[in-house]
Design an enzyme around this catalytic site. Structure first.
Site, PDB file in Angstrom:
ATOM      1  N   CYS A  81      20.151  -2.204 -10.931  1.00  0.00           N
ATOM      2  CA  CYS A  81      21.138  -3.237 -11.259  1.00  0.00           C
ATOM      3  C   CYS A  81      22.424  -3.054 -10.461  1.00  0.00           C
ATOM      4  O   CYS A  81      22.880  -3.976  -9.766  1.00  0.00           O
ATOM      5  CB  CYS A  81      21.393  -3.246 -12.760  1.00  0.00           C
ATOM      6  SG  CYS A  81      21.556  -1.610 -13.512  1.00  0.00           S
TER       7      CYS A  81
HETATM    8  N1  NAP Z   1      18.214  -1.793 -18.523  1.00  0.00           N
HETATM    9  C1  NAP Z   1      18.533  -2.254 -17.333  1.00  0.00           C
HETATM   10  O1  NAP Z   1      19.512  -2.993 -17.172  1.00  0.00           O
HETATM   11  C2  NAP Z   1      17.694  -1.886 -16.133  1.00  0.00           C
HETATM   12  C3  NAP Z   1      17.987  -2.515 -14.923  1.00  0.00           C
HETATM   13  C4  NAP Z   1      17.236  -2.212 -13.793  1.00  0.00           C
HETATM   14  C5  NAP Z   1      16.228  -1.264 -13.882  1.00  0.00           C
HETATM   15  N2  NAP Z   1      15.979  -0.640 -15.066  1.00  0.00           N
HETATM   16  C6  NAP Z   1      14.890   0.344 -15.081  1.00  0.00           C
HETATM   17  O2  NAP Z   1      13.765  -0.250 -15.727  1.00  0.00           O
HETATM   18  C7  NAP Z   1      13.049   0.739 -16.466  1.00  0.00           C
HETATM   19  C8  NAP Z   1      12.979   0.302 -17.922  1.00  0.00           C
HETATM   20  O3  NAP Z   1      14.312   0.188 -18.394  1.00  0.00           O
HETATM   21  P1  NAP Z   1      14.648  -0.361 -19.844  1.00  0.00           P
HETATM   22  O4  NAP Z   1      16.099  -0.597 -19.862  1.00  0.00           O
HETATM   23  O5  NAP Z   1      13.711  -1.458 -20.191  1.00  0.00           O
HETATM   24  O6  NAP Z   1      14.301   0.925 -20.722  1.00  0.00           O
HETATM   25  P2  NAP Z   1      14.036   1.035 -22.298  1.00  0.00           P
HETATM   26  O7  NAP Z   1      14.642  -0.117 -22.994  1.00  0.00           O
HETATM   27  O8  NAP Z   1      14.455   2.402 -22.685  1.00  0.00           O
HETATM   28  O9  NAP Z   1      12.459   0.902 -22.395  1.00  0.00           O
HETATM   29  C9  NAP Z   1      11.570   1.783 -21.750  1.00  0.00           C
HETATM   30  C10 NAP Z   1      10.195   1.680 -22.402  1.00  0.00           C
HETATM   31  O10 NAP Z   1       9.333   2.613 -21.768  1.00  0.00           O
HETATM   32  C11 NAP Z   1       8.449   3.165 -22.737  1.00  0.00           C
HETATM   33  N3  NAP Z   1       8.437   4.615 -22.519  1.00  0.00           N
HETATM   34  C12 NAP Z   1       9.432   5.477 -22.704  1.00  0.00           C
HETATM   35  N4  NAP Z   1       9.061   6.727 -22.390  1.00  0.00           N
HETATM   36  C13 NAP Z   1       7.791   6.636 -22.009  1.00  0.00           C
HETATM   37  C14 NAP Z   1       6.853   7.583 -21.581  1.00  0.00           C
HETATM   38  N5  NAP Z   1       7.171   8.876 -21.475  1.00  0.00           N
HETATM   39  N6  NAP Z   1       5.621   7.162 -21.266  1.00  0.00           N
HETATM   40  C15 NAP Z   1       5.310   5.876 -21.390  1.00  0.00           C
HETATM   41  N7  NAP Z   1       6.176   4.906 -21.802  1.00  0.00           N
HETATM   42  C16 NAP Z   1       7.407   5.304 -22.098  1.00  0.00           C
HETATM   43  C17 NAP Z   1       8.992   2.866 -24.105  1.00  0.00           C
HETATM   44  O11 NAP Z   1       8.059   2.086 -24.780  1.00  0.00           O
HETATM   45  P3  NAP Z   1       6.993   2.711 -25.800  1.00  0.00           P
HETATM   46  O12 NAP Z   1       7.569   3.985 -26.347  1.00  0.00           O
HETATM   47  O13 NAP Z   1       6.795   1.638 -26.807  1.00  0.00           O
HETATM   48  O14 NAP Z   1       5.782   2.926 -24.941  1.00  0.00           O
HETATM   49  C18 NAP Z   1      10.224   2.005 -23.867  1.00  0.00           C
HETATM   50  O15 NAP Z   1      10.163   0.811 -24.623  1.00  0.00           O
HETATM   51  C19 NAP Z   1      13.789   2.063 -16.271  1.00  0.00           C
HETATM   52  O16 NAP Z   1      13.163   2.806 -15.255  1.00  0.00           O
HETATM   53  C20 NAP Z   1      15.190   1.616 -15.853  1.00  0.00           C
HETATM   54  O17 NAP Z   1      15.845   2.565 -15.059  1.00  0.00           O
HETATM   55  C21 NAP Z   1      16.682  -0.934 -16.197  1.00  0.00           C
END
Ligand code: NAP
Length: 338
Positions: A144
């Protein structure tokens, strides 16, 4: 209809992908996964996705053509090779395939499970890599902060109107840290407060630097990047500063930026400093370039919604390119204001 799957639909980027794709006329979401909510219909997990009866499953089904990975880094890289072997294209929202140099990845993220894929992955910033994205089977969706910072500085570096010494001061809402619980993102820690973090080398620094070096094309760009956490839910405002090498008035710099992005459907060069609220919920990046005449310095203010142009919206833009669909399909909604 292209058949897509969302891995980790239970996270913020996964849920945002579902919101966007549920109204996408050219894509059908056939599989959604999430360990913590497996077995439940998605509408029960996220009531705002009221009409999505589809159940969350533990595993992705094999009949998807493109998989979006909304996983933490390392987990995404571990999952990618088997998907590619099955002929499933991958759009990874984590940082796992954004850096081209495995040593830099290791410095900022630790060991990479499949560094041999770094050379193949295409950095998914359509404004820069549109043609390679169309042909890619693995797209590294940009971070982002990097999306806002790179779009802010690319025209000035490409046209060499600034010195290759830049500062990016950026602010993000709390959803940028994801949905999982962390002390730093508790309401009482964040509300009525602002703080800088990552001053010793935030993980987005090498990613921004990598692309600014490409834009400059003449070696290394010295970058100082200081992110801040601010008490709002969505949005990033990044302000970039650099010394000009030319004595240009603000209107000439504005014309260069407006011309550079004239054909970009999601970048708008605007005539006054933008607010995050103007792009809230939309896939737009608003850029305001100007000149501090007294200091001889370029200033560019960029705003995006971190979950849309900074993550899931940009991922859908990449899907459209990979699938040969109109690039703007499913992404035309304007921001929500106020
Ligand atoms: N938030 C932002 O603005 C943003 C922007 C750009 C990129 N990103 C990137 O996009 C990715 C997701 O971000 P997010 O904000 O959506 O994160 P999040 O809200 O924390 O969600 C991550 C999901 O991954 C799953 N997870 C967590 N640990 C895991 C593991 N060890 N093995 C398998 N599944 C696992 C979890 O689902 P379950 O436990 O239900 O499986 C969780 O719902 C990250 O790499 C982040 O850096 C985020």
């Amino acid at each position: 209809m292209i058949r897509v799957g969302i891995v980790a639909v239970t996270g913020y980027t996964g849920a945002e992908l579902m919101r966007l794709l549920s109204r996408h006329p050219g894509a059908q979401v056939v599989s959604i996964t999430g360990r913590s909510e497996a077995g439940k219909p998605l509408r029960q997990v996220f009531p705002h996705l009221r009409d999505v009866d589809q159940p969350v499953t533990a595993e992705l089904s094999d009949d998807v053509e493109v998989a979006f990975l909304g996983l933490p880094h390392h987990e995404a890289a571990a999952m990618t090779p088997p998907l590619l072997e099955k002929g499933i294209k991958v759009i990874d929202l984590s940082a796992d395939f954004r850096l081209r140099d495995a040593a830099v990845y290791e410095e900022f993220y630790g060991h990479h499970p499949c560094p041999y894929l770094l050379a193949e992955a295409v950095y998914g910033l359509p404004e820069v890599y549109r043609e390679p994205i169309k042909a890619a089977r693995l797209v590294a969706n940009p971070g982002c902060y990097p999306t806002a910072s790179i779009l802010a500085l690319w025209p000035a570096l490409r046209h060499h109107i600034i010195k290759p010494e830049v500062i990016v001061d950026a602010k993000s809402g709390v959803s940028g840290a994801g949905r999982s619980l962390k002390l730093e993102s508790h309401f009482s820690e964040v509300n009525e407060s602002v703080r800088a973090y990552g001053l010793d080398g935030h993980r987005h620094l090498p990613e921004i630097n990598q692309e600014l070096n490409v834009a400059w094309g003449r070696g290394f760009v010295r970058l100082t990047f200081v992110p801040h956490l601010i008490p709002m839910t969505r949005g990033i405002l990044a302000t970039a500063y650099a010394d000009l090498t030319v004595e240009w008035p603000a209107n000439q710099v504005y014309a260069l930026y407006a011309d550079f992005y004239a054909n970009e459907p999601f970048v708008r060069v605007v005539e006054s400093p933008p607010q995050t609220k103007q792009v809230y919920g939309s896939n737009y990046c608003y850029l305001y370039p100007t000149v501090d005449q007294r200091a001889g310095r370029l200033i560019v203010v960029a705003v995006i919604d971190n979950l849309v142009k900074g993550a899931s919206g940009q991922a859908v833009q990449n899907l459209n390119l990979m699938a040969g669909l109109p690039e703007t399909m499913g992404l035309e909604a304007l921001g929500i204001y106020p």
